[in-house]
Design a protein around this motif. Structure first.
Motif: not given
Ligand code: ZN
Length: 255
Positions: A59-62, A64-76
């Motif tokens: 997986v690749g994800y972004y 941000r500090e203070q955010r519970d949810l990350v944003r997935l860029s990809y999942a192979e």
């Protein structure tokens, strides 16, 4: 915002809006994460085939500090539980993933739990019998969380339990194993606790040292399977203080 790349196991997903999903996944090195997979519910999504529970993914994800949810860029997908292709194995996949989700802490790295999940997935796809994998997984999950009572010696009188012809008992309340003699002394009105036959003790002794890919070579008859399952359920109820959704599903399938 840097892209973070790692390996992970998918634990579960939820629908989000019209086209997206929230994905709960256990990373190898950064604990459990919750992230948004944009467009994951579209048929030609880049996430297709990667979000089944217990799939091992790159997986690749972004984040941000203070955010519970990350944003997935990809999942192979790197290894899919669908490769197991046996109905009983597939019906257990959600159970394993739910247990890991219950016990993994967000953002708290737990590489041993991750490795247990990966080796469980590999054992299933390599054709190891599902019941042996399930009892092994439960044993190690409870042990890694520090909630499996010592099963080597009676906690009351100290005699070695492995090889005892009377087996052992998990005391009511689920905190210690005792020998047959101590259990009978404690529970004259039938409250001796849950039994663990000599065969079940042998299975546990093997599970301590054998990887899950080889647990299929350890004898596990229907009686031993049921005993261990009952004891593991009891330990989970004590420590989770509830019954898991997937436990009910598995029980209904068996009826
Ligand atoms: Zn004893």
């Amino acid at each position: 915002m840097p892209l973070y790349k790692t390996e992970a196991l998918i634990l579960r997903t939820y629908k989000l809006g019209e086209a997206d999903r929230i994905v709960v996944f256990l990373t190898r090195d950064r604990g459990k994460k919750r992230g948004v997979a944009n467009g994951a519910r579209r048929s030609r999504s880049a996430f297709a085939g990667a979000l089944e529970p217990l799939t091992r993914v790159g997986v690749g994800y972004y984040e941000r500090e203070q955010r519970d949810l990350v944003r997935l860029s990809y999942a192979e997908p790197q290894c899919s539980p669908l490769l197991a292709s046996r109905p009983d194995a597939l019906s257990h996949v959600g159970y394993f993933a739910e247990l890991m989700d219950e016990w993994a802490q967000e953002g708290d790295p737990n590489e041993r739990l991750y490795r247990l999940g990966v080796s469980t997935l590999e054992a299933l796809t390599e054709g190891v019998p599902t019941s042996a994998v399930a009892r092994y997984f439960e044993y190690w999950l409870l042990r890694l969380q520090g909630v499996y009572p010592p099963h080597v010696a009676c906690r009351r009188c100290g005699i070695t339990l492995d090889g005892e012809p009377g087996g052992a008992f998990l005391e009511p309340g689920g905190h210690v194993f005792t020998c047959d003699g101590c259990a009978q002394g404690a529970g004259r009105d039938g409250a001796a606790g849950l039994p663990l036959s000599p065969g079940a003790l042998s299975f546990l002794a093997a599970a301590v040292s054998v990887p899950p890919q080889r647990i299929g070579t350890v004898p596990l008859n229907a009686r031993v399977d049921r005993e261990l399952e009952s004891i593991h359920r009891a330990l989970m109820r004590v420590h989770l203080e509830k019954e898991l959704r997937s436990t009910r599903v598995l029980r209904d399938l068996r009826r």
